[in-house]
Structure formats: structure tokens, C-alpha cells
Design an enzyme around this catalytic site. Structure first.
Site, PDB file in Angstrom:
ATOM      1  N   GLN A  81     -12.623   6.474   8.023  1.00 60.09           N
ATOM      2  CA  GLN A  81     -12.046   7.971   8.256  1.00 60.09           C
ATOM      3  C   GLN A  81     -13.050   8.785   8.691  1.00 60.09           C
ATOM      4  O   GLN A  81     -13.023   9.874   8.980  1.00 60.09           O
ATOM      5  CB  GLN A  81     -11.290   8.614   7.039  1.00 60.09           C
ATOM      6  CG  GLN A  81      -9.943   7.465   6.806  1.00 60.09           C
ATOM      7  CD  GLN A  81      -9.493   8.239   5.584  1.00 60.09           C
ATOM      8  OE1 GLN A  81      -9.961   7.887   4.385  1.00 60.09           O
ATOM      9  NE2 GLN A  81      -8.486   8.883   5.527  1.00 60.09           N
ATOM     10  N   HIS A 128     -10.755   8.493  12.834  1.00 61.91           N
ATOM     11  CA  HIS A 128     -10.776   9.699  13.480  1.00 61.91           C
ATOM     12  C   HIS A 128     -11.968  10.126  14.566  1.00 61.91           C
ATOM     13  O   HIS A 128     -12.205  11.047  14.605  1.00 61.91           O
ATOM     14  CB  HIS A 128     -10.976  10.644  12.053  1.00 61.91           C
ATOM     15  CG  HIS A 128      -9.893  10.809  11.177  1.00 61.91           C
ATOM     16  ND1 HIS A 128     -10.073  11.026  10.046  1.00 61.91           N
ATOM     17  CD2 HIS A 128      -8.623  10.163  11.316  1.00 61.91           C
ATOM     18  CE1 HIS A 128      -8.766  10.561   9.164  1.00 61.91           C
ATOM     19  NE2 HIS A 128      -8.003  10.327  10.031  1.00 61.91           N
ATOM     20  N   SER A 172      -9.583   9.428  -1.226  1.00 62.76           N
ATOM     21  CA  SER A 172      -8.161   9.454  -2.098  1.00 62.76           C
ATOM     22  C   SER A 172      -6.927   8.885  -1.851  1.00 62.76           C
ATOM     23  O   SER A 172      -6.089   8.972  -2.351  1.00 62.76           O
ATOM     24  CB  SER A 172      -8.208  11.089  -2.109  1.00 62.76           C
ATOM     25  OG  SER A 172      -7.882  11.585  -1.076  1.00 62.76           O
TER      26      SER A 172
END
Ligand SMILES: [Zn+2]
Length: 241
Positions: free
Chosen positions: A103, A121, A191
């Protein structure tokens, strides 16, 4: 912790198609701040929350303000790969790791030597004129003033997925395919709260799902092995054999 590290080593020894899926926590150990956790810091200098600045509508409406934040917070070109990045590159070179899904947009996996990296991303290292498509290196963004402008007069935009923009379908398909065919999935420094992170985990069909994180995630109970320690320390201790 010692027992968990032993199991991790054993599973890595036994696997031949590992996929690593990482988030911001992998880069924070290289000194790159996670903008989601620095709201307080940024409020001193910016009139908008980071999520708003990093949205496509904000980029289109106030590119100058976008680039002020972007150069200040998102470009960390002096950052160096940490032991996690280096070990993953080593595992790939040894034919044990199939790919890295990340990411992060900092390019540190490639800087460490990783070849097959799915950047969900995008990357700060790829930039393009929105009018003529001419590519520009990140140094051009770094060294320009205000809104970086192409020789044709168009605005140069980073190949970074902003809020309100969709992910690159080819990148997403590649990541899904590698995860679906992995014999081991190691997840670290995320997370698992941000789309599409959580949904990607479901494509893994094996029984070596390792979760390495300093704080709990919603997927802790799904993990076959849960390690609560810094990712650089855990992966850095792995022997490639
Ligand atoms: Zn142009």
C-alpha cells in the site's frame, strides 16, 4: 516471541510461493511518517485534513496547496530500505517469494532490490503530464515550484491513487492472482482497515497466514500465526536457505 519466530522460519523454509502484503508500518521503520497518524502535527501548517488534500477533487481544485503538502509530507526521497525490505528482496532472489503487494508509494521495495512489486496505491516515482502523457521523474516534482508544469503547459500529476480515484485494475488483478496462488501469506505493518486490504486477504486459500503487527487488527483471529513485534526485527532475523 522466540517460539513464534521459529515457526515463521520453519514455514518460510517449507514455502516456495510466499506473498508479502505490507502497509505503512513497513515504511515507518525507514522514517517515513504514516500521514494517517500525524493529523495533530499537520494541523499546525495546513488548513485541511490530509484525507481531503489527498483527494482527486482537491488536486483538481487547489493543485498548489496539494503540492505544498505533497512535497512536505509524501516525498521522503532520502529514506533507505530497512531490514524488512532487504529480507523480502533476498527471499525473492532465492526463489522463495513470488511478490510483494504494498500500500506504500515510496518505492523502497524496489530500492532494496525487489522486482515483482504490486503497488496498489501507485508510486511517487512515476509522474505524468495530464495533457500529453509525458513522464517525469520524482526529482522534477521535488525541484519544481508550485504546480509542476509540462513543457506542453499541462499539469504533471503523480501516479499515486488519490482518494476518490479507483485502483489500477491490472495491479489489483496481479495482486489477487499471486495471493490466490500463494503457499504462504505474510501480512505486515497494516491495520487492514483500508480498502482493498481486507478484501485481498480473503483470496488466500492456504494455511500459513502470518500477521506481523505492533497493534491488533480485525483479522487477528484469522491468522495461523500472530506476531506482535516490529516488522523489521521479525523479518530481519529470518535466514534465507
Ligand atoms: Zn505535456
Amino acid at each position: 516471541m522466540e517460539g513464534e519466530q521459529k515457526i515463521l522460519q520453519q514455514w518460510i523454509d517449507d514455502s516456495r510461493a510466499i506473498v508479502f502484503f505490507g502497509g505503512a508500518g513497513v515504511s515507518t521503520e525507514s522514517g517515513i511518517p504514516d500521514f494517517r497518524s500525524v493529523d495533530g502535527l499537520y494541523h499546525q501548517k495546513y488548513d485541511y485534513p490530509p484525507e481531503e488534500i489527498l483527494s482527486r477533487s482537491f488536486f483538481d481544485a487547489r493543485p498548489g496547496e496539494f503540492y505544498r503538502f505533497y512535497r512536505d509530507k509524501m516525498l521522503c526521497l532520502d529514506a533507505q530500505p530497512n531490514p524488512a525490505h532487504r529480507k523480502l528482496a533476498e527471499l525473492e532472489a532465492a526463489g522463495k517469494l513470488r511478490s510483494v503487494v504494498t500500500q506504500n508509494i515510496d518505492g523502497l521495495h524496489q530500492k532494496a532490490g525487489s522486482k515483482r512489486v504490486w503497488e496498489l496505491h501507485g508510486s511517487v516515482h512515476r509522474n505524468r503530464c495530464m495533457r500529453c502523457g509525458k513522464p517525469y521523474p520524482v526529482e522534477f516534482i521535488q525541484n519544481s515550484q508550485g504546480v509542476p508544469t509540462c513543457s506542453c503547459g499541462g499539469t504533471v500529476k503523480p501516479d499515486v491513487v488519490l482518494y476518490e480515484e479507483s485502483l489500477d485494475g491490472r495491479v489489483l488483478e496481479g495482486a489477487v492472482s499471486d495471493i490466490a496462488n500463494a503457499d504462504m501469506l505474510i501480512i505486515g505493518g497494516t491495520s487492514l482497515a483500508v480498502y482493498p486490504a481486507a478484501s485481498l486477504v480473503h483470496y488466500y486459500r492456504g494455511h500459513r497466514l502470518v500477521l506481523i503487527n505492533k497493534s491488533p487488527t480485525p483479522y487477528d483471529t484469522h491468522a495461523d500465526l500472530l506476531i506482535s513485534a516490529p516488522i523489521g526485527q521479525v523479518l530481519g532475523s529470518i535466514k534465507v536457505r
